[in-house]
Structures are given as C-alpha cells and as structure tokens.
Design an enzyme around this catalytic site. Structure first.
Site, PDB file in Angstrom:
ATOM      1  N   GLU A 201      -8.326 -10.175  -4.496  1.00 20.20           N
ATOM      2  CA  GLU A 201      -7.362 -11.276  -4.585  1.00 20.20           C
ATOM      3  C   GLU A 201      -7.722 -12.495  -3.745  1.00 20.20           C
ATOM      4  O   GLU A 201      -6.974 -12.865  -2.823  1.00 20.20           O
ATOM      5  CB  GLU A 201      -5.971 -10.789  -4.164  1.00 20.20           C
ATOM      6  CG  GLU A 201      -5.474  -9.630  -4.969  1.00 20.20           C
ATOM      7  CD  GLU A 201      -4.005  -9.310  -4.681  1.00 20.20           C
ATOM      8  OE1 GLU A 201      -3.450  -9.850  -3.702  1.00 20.20           O
ATOM      9  OE2 GLU A 201      -3.411  -8.541  -5.445  1.00 20.20           O
TER      10      GLU A 201
ATOM     11  N   HIS B 192     -10.922  -6.857   1.796  1.00 23.79           N
ATOM     12  CA  HIS B 192      -9.491  -6.891   1.514  1.00 23.79           C
ATOM     13  C   HIS B 192      -8.820  -7.616   2.685  1.00 23.79           C
ATOM     14  O   HIS B 192      -8.050  -7.034   3.445  1.00 23.79           O
ATOM     15  CB  HIS B 192      -8.944  -5.476   1.314  1.00 23.79           C
ATOM     16  CG  HIS B 192      -7.657  -5.413   0.530  1.00 23.79           C
ATOM     17  ND1 HIS B 192      -7.518  -4.726  -0.651  1.00 23.79           N
ATOM     18  CD2 HIS B 192      -6.446  -5.974   0.763  1.00 23.79           C
ATOM     19  CE1 HIS B 192      -6.275  -4.840  -1.105  1.00 23.79           C
ATOM     20  NE2 HIS B 192      -5.598  -5.602  -0.265  1.00 23.79           N
TER      21      HIS B 192
ATOM     22  N   GLU C  76      -4.519  -2.679  -9.132  1.00 25.32           N
ATOM     23  CA  GLU C  76      -3.236  -2.545  -8.430  1.00 25.32           C
ATOM     24  C   GLU C  76      -2.087  -2.861  -9.381  1.00 25.32           C
ATOM     25  O   GLU C  76      -2.159  -3.818 -10.147  1.00 25.32           O
ATOM     26  CB  GLU C  76      -3.098  -3.535  -7.258  1.00 25.32           C
ATOM     27  CG  GLU C  76      -3.864  -3.191  -6.031  1.00 25.32           C
ATOM     28  CD  GLU C  76      -3.684  -4.236  -4.924  1.00 25.32           C
ATOM     29  OE1 GLU C  76      -2.609  -4.872  -4.844  1.00 25.32           O
ATOM     30  OE2 GLU C  76      -4.641  -4.410  -4.152  1.00 25.32           O
TER      31      GLU C  76
END
Ligand code: GBH
Length: 688
Positions: A244, A198, A444
C-alpha cells in the site's frame, strides 16, 4: 414431559411429532434429541425454536426450557459457493503490528517507533513495542495456522531488524528468526507470502536523508530486497515489494495520520515519496528477475489498496469524479506499472508537482509485477467537488472528489462502510483496465469489530457476515471472468492497528494482550472450513444485502462550512478544542438523554433479545442514531458520515483532551454516543 414439535410449512416439509422428554429439558438438549435416531431431523445451529406466547411467536434461546408445544423453524436457505481447487486461502499480518521485541534482539527503531513516541499520534499512547510478541511465539502461531488449515500466510520482514543500520551489516538474530519462521511454515505445508516493506522504514534512513523523500532510498531499498532474496529466497515463492504505497504517501505526507507524520507540504511530498517508492519497487523487481528468479523460481509483485468509488449519479460530472478518484488512489501506482506512466489527469492537474519518469525508468516499471496484489476494505459514492480558491494545493484537494456514504450502510468498528458489491465492481475494473498477467491476489480484506466481552469477540458474527458478503461478491466476479488467484484475510490475529493502537481488532484469532493468549474466533472456524472444503455457505439474507443498491442517502446538501469529505480534501484530521469537545459532548448528551430516544433504543434492544439478529440490531441502532450524528457532526467540522463518527471518537480520546478533568467526566459518554449504544438504563431495560 410430553412435547409436541411442529414445523413451519414454508421452510421444510411439514411434520408433527410428539415425544417424551425429561422434565426441564432445555432447547439445546431438545435439538440434540431431535437430531438423533429415531427422529434424525435436520436440526442445526440456525434452527429456531419458536413458542407461541399470547398469540405471538417468540424464539426460545438454547439455554431456555422447552414448553409442551414448540415449532421448529428450519432456516435452510444457505447458498453454497465452490472455489477453484488450488485457490490460495490464507491470512495476513505485518511485522510492526505483531512482532513486538521492538527494542530487542538487535533491532533498531523504525519510523513507526519514532511516530508512536510522539504524544497524541496513537490512540491510548499505544505502540508496537510488545504487540503480539510474535517474535517469541511464532512457533505456536504457526501451529495455530496449521490447526486452521491455512494454505498461505502473508507476513512482512522488518527492515530495521534485518539491517539495523538500514544497509550493510546483517543482524544474525533476525536472520535466524525469519529462517525459523519460514522453515516452520514450509514444513507445515503453508505457503509463505512475504512483504518486504509494510511501512516500517529504518529511522536512521529517515534521519540521514529524509527517507522516501530522497532518491537515495532507491539503492538502499534495492540492497535490502536483495539481502532478503539471498537469505530467504529458497523458501519464498511469492514476494511483495511494497504494501500500500498509497497509505505511506497520502497518510504519511498528506494528512500526517501515519509515520512519518508530515502534512506541511501536502501538495508535493506525497507525489515525491510515491515516485521514489515506485522506482524502488522497480529496482527491487529488476534485481530479483536478473539475479534470483531463474534459480529460485518465485514471483514478485506489488500490493495496492483501493476502496471502490461509485459515481453518485449517472451525470458526466460524477463519472469524471469517479475516474479521478480511481486515478488518484489506484492509477497513481498501477498505471506506471501496467501502462508505463502516471494517469494523464494527474499530470494535467498537478503539472510540475508530479515528478516525471525518464524513458529508462518507464521501461523499468512497465510490467514490473508478476501478479496484482490488492487490499480492499470499503466503498464510497463520489461526486465532483471543485476546489475552492482558499484551499492550498494538497494531494486530497487535487482530486476534486467528494466522498459520501449511504446512511443505510453498515459500518465496521473503523467506521468503514460494509459494501460487498463494491468489491465485485473493483475486481471487474482491475480486470478490465489492467488485465494483470498472473491474475489478482487479494492480499488483504477484513474488518475491525468492537470487543465488548471476550465471548462477543469470539462469536464474531459481524465479521462472518462481512466475509460472507465480500467473498460471495468475489466469487461472482470470478464467475464473470476475473482471474483471482487467492484471498488472504486481514488479519490472522488481533494486532497493533497503527494510529488506533490495540483498540481495533481485525483478527480471526483473538489476542488477549495481557496474557498473550490466542483464541480462535468463529470467523477462524469459517476459514478452517474454507481451507478444507473450498466451499462457502452464505445465508440468502446476507447474499441479498451484499448486492448493489443505488444511493439513497438523505444527506442534506447544505453541508455547513468546515465539514470535510473523507480523505479527499481533508489534509488533516479535524481537531477539537477543549471547549468544542465539551460543547459537542453536551450536544450529544442532550439528544441521547431524550426520553423518546431512550425508549426507542430500549425497544431495539428488546427486539434483539427476542430475535437475536445482530445485523438487524445494528441497522436499527444506526437508523435511530444517524439523524443525530448528521445534525451535530458538521457543526464541529466533521463530515456527517460513518467516517466522521470514527474521527470524532479518535479526537475525543486524544491525550490532550483526556488530561482535562472536565472532558474526562464526559468521556464515558463517548462510547455509547459514537458506538450508538443506549445508556446503562436502556441496556438494563433491554434484558427481558
Ligand atoms: C491496511 O490498510 C494495512 O495494510 C494494514 O496494515 C492495516 O492493519 C489494515 O489495513 C487495517 O487498517 O475511510 O471509508 O474511505 C488499509 C488501507 C485505506 C483502507 C483507507 C480503508 C479508507 C476507507 N485503508 N481506506 S474510508
């Protein structure tokens, strides 16, 4: 005292009762009396107690005294949604955002520690050095998750904590920490969902070979992943390789808003970093499948972020702009995994700047995700925007897409628009285009809400309505056949929000960063009910506002030169010179201090005092402030949208500017001008 209580006929069966109550009975205690025998009326928190004052019905607050005649308005129009039995409800966090103990316990710095140390990169000069001190408080935090009844908890492993040299030697204290966290989760019946990356690359690897820009990262990531599977694989049945990658590449190497903060080669580096991230993901998945999956029996996948893109009109040009926007954000990563290669449109526009996969690499990537991890926050209307000849090649300009917000949309404290229907459309799109085997896991979704007082922060009705809107639209997609397996709210608790530091709060649990005290917010309670009952109640007003409405902005087409359109075509966040900042603040003050505007604001706040309807307050406030923003923002190179407003706010609080006493003087205006608040006198006037 004798009180006559009537009901309004439209909303509940008509009745009229008289009862004897003590002198000075408050509305709250009247409600209690009515709920109990012999009356046993269905009186809830949403029941309004009305009183006719000079012919006008006004609402009495719970703490006010009742009058001899009141009317109860029962708002019983909630719609109830039921979710599948074993739906994975939970909350998410990430290591650097919550752990703290950044320079302790054997952890070495990551690129985010280095980025935070660069003056001006993070709002207020914040960093994740202490964050939520979750490293020391994890046990209490797990207890809190258990109290909320969370079924799942998503967190990430700090690479530089586990392997302080990026590879090789394992830090035993990190091993102990993650093992204890995992065993507490498991004994509490909470399913762990673990992200390997992350955004916190070990700084030593950045220095050694340029991090994600070098293919050397691929074996290093694979080795780190393998260590994690080996150490924690008995506890973990859901792995996410990368969170992401779009953000790492577009914001880390395109706009420079995120670590490692590069933007000088935005035509190539984002594509190169993405290529290596994809290959690293593929190798980690292969490693898991070859060496661990049979024995450990878990799933492994990738989490991508996507904001929905809705064509502004039905024109061919706008539909093509939509296709490009989807390709450049989602297809960039999802196509290689689900179709075996980058989208054709990217190849056509970027040619050699977009690296190519060999046949073996294509095979490695194809099918390399056991589920589709999706992070979703917002939506834009899009239209075509051809490259001007002056633009140098960069990731954003390559798309040729112009993003526009509908001025009627509400927006969160991040400046992101609240568009629940966009979530439904995106889910349908993913189901149709990728039909992911293993379904979609929403890893999320959530929103930042500005904290004015602690009480406000805890009564987070804005977040509740955001979640109700998005969840009802997710339910709709599911009812139409989209295979959604679970939903994790971002975030479990307020934390270090990257470039915005501690200024933005996403938690369903509030964190007081001074005392590190945690307090469950109302949205946390909503989650407790969801986890317990699998049911979500949504007021029909919220449901209605979650539905699609075509674009109706009055955005003037003559956007002055220098205005920019969101991430697309925006290589850098606009910067303000000191003189411009001063001029801009003065422009705003002139508009806001205008007496007519102030009176309108006072009126809006008075209405809020009467009706206590926060959504209406926000809408009205926005209606008044929007034209002003539309006029001023483009003059200084900011787009005239909600996103522009949040950029202005960030630009005005840059240390470079706050150091200057002239700007400092004007800075107290920033909050009310970008937050659309009335001046003090307006606020005072509003207290009836
Ligand atoms: C996530 O990224 C991160 O995974 C998480 O760590 C972070 O704390 C959380 O979001 C909150 O920021 O400007 O209106 O077009 C979010 C990715 C990409 C979502 C950009 C919003 C822009 C919306 N974001 N997108 S808009």
């Amino acid at each position: 005292m004798r009180v006559t209580v009537g009901s309004t006929a439209e909303n509940c069966e008509a009745w009229l009762i008289e009862l004897e109550v003590p002198e000075k009975t408050t509305v709250a205690s009247l409600k209690k009396i009515l709920r109990k025998p012999p009356h046993c009326l269905e009186v809830s928190a949403s029941t309004k107690v009305l009183f006719r004052n000079n012919g006008v019905l006004t609402t009495l607050f719970d703490k006010e005294l009742v009058h001899s005649h009141v009317t109860l308005l029962n708002v019983r129009d909630d719609k109830v949604f039921t979710f599948p039995e074993n739906f994975l409800w939970g909350a998410a966090t990430a290591a650097y955002q919550i752990e703290g103990a950044a320079a302790k316990e054997g952890r070495s710095p990551s690129i985010w520690d280095a980025f935070c140390a660069v003056p001006g990169k993070i709002q207020n000069g914040d960093s994740g050095a202490t964050a939520c001190e979750h490293y020391y408080r994890y046990s209490d935090d797990v207890q809190l998750m258990k109290d909320l009844g969370l079924r799942a908890y998503r967190f990430s492993i700090s690479w530089s904590r586990l392997l302080p040299q990026g590879r090789g030697r394992l830090n035993p204290r990190a091993f102990d920490f993650y093992s204890s966290l995992l065993s507490e989760l498991c004994t509490s019946g909470i399913t762990p969902i673990v992200t390997l990356y992350h955004w916190d690359l070990p700084q030593c690897l950045e220095e050694e070979y340029g991090g994600w820009l070098s293919a050397k990262i691929i074996p290093d990531f694979e080795a780190f992943a393998s260590t994690c599977f080996q150490c924690f694989g008995t506890f973990v049945k859901h792995w996410i390789t990368l969170n992401e990658p779009w953000c790492c590449c577009a914001l880390g190497y395109g706009s420079g808003e995120h670590a490692p903060g590069k933007s000088s080669n935005a035509g190539q580096e984002p594509y190169l970093a993405a290529h290596h991230m994809l290959l690293a993901h593929g190798r980690a998945v292969k490693c898991y499948r070859d060496q661990y999956q049979a024995e450990q029996g878990g799933l492994i996948g990738l989490t991508l972020n996507m904001d929905w893109k809705e064509p502004m009109s039905a024109s061919e040009a706008d539909r093509q702009a939509q296709a490009r926007a989807l390709d450049w954000q989602l297809g960039w990563f999802a196509d290689p995994v689900y179709k075996g290669d980058y989208p054709e449109a990217m190849r056509a526009r970027c040619r050699d700047r977009l690296p190519s996969f060999s046949k073996e690499e294509q095979a490695l990537l194809l099918g390399s995700s056991d589920f589709f991890g999706l992070n979703h926050y917002s939506t834009d209307f899009v239209s075509g925007e051809e490259k001007g000849s002056e633009t140098t090649e960069n990731y954003f300009a390559d798309q040729g897409v112009k993003n526009t917000s509908d001025p009627r949309w509400l927006r969160t404290d991040m400046g992101w628009d609240v568009v629940p229907w966009g979530f439904e459309r995106l889910l349908n799109w993913i189901q149709k285009v990728y039909s992911p085997k293993g379904g979609i896991l929403v890893t999320e979704n959530g929103c930042a809400v500005r904290e004015t007082t602690e009480q406000d922060a805890i009564n987070d009705s804005f977040r509740i309505e955001y979640l109700q809107g998005y969840l009802s639209q997710m339910h709709k997609a599911m009812a139409n056949g989209v295979d959604v397996k679970g939903y994790l709210v971002w975030s479990f608790m307020d934390n270090f929000e990257w470039a915005f530091g501690y200024a933005k709060r996403f938690g369903i649990v509030r964190v007081d960063f001074e005392s590190q005290q945690r307090t469950v917010k109302d949205s946390g309670r909503l989650f407790r009910t969801l986890c317990k009952e699998n049911k979500l109640k949504v007021p029909s007003r919220v449901l209605a506002s979650a539905e699609f409405v075509p674009f109706n902005g009055r955005v003037e087409e003559t956007t002055p030169s220098g205005s920019r359109a969101g991430y697309a075509g925006r290589p850098q966040m606009p910067q303000l010179s000191k003189d411009d900042a001063q001029r801009m603040l003065e422009d705003f003050c002139n508009k806001y201090e205008n007496e007519k505007f102030q009176n309108q604001m006072v009126h809006v706040y008075q209405q809020f005092m009467i009706h206590n309807d926060e959504m209406r307050l926000l809408k009205e406030r926005r209606r008044l402030c929007f034209p002003i923003q539309m006029e001023i923002l483009p003059k200084y190179g900011f787009e005239p949208t909600s996103r522009g407003v949040s950029q202005v706010q960030a630009a005005l609080t840059a240390p470079r500017l706050t150091e200057d006493p002239r700007i400092e003087q004007l800075n107290h205006y920033v909050v009310y001008l970008t937050g659309e608040m009335p001046r003090e006198k307006a606020a005072e006037g509003a207290t009836v």
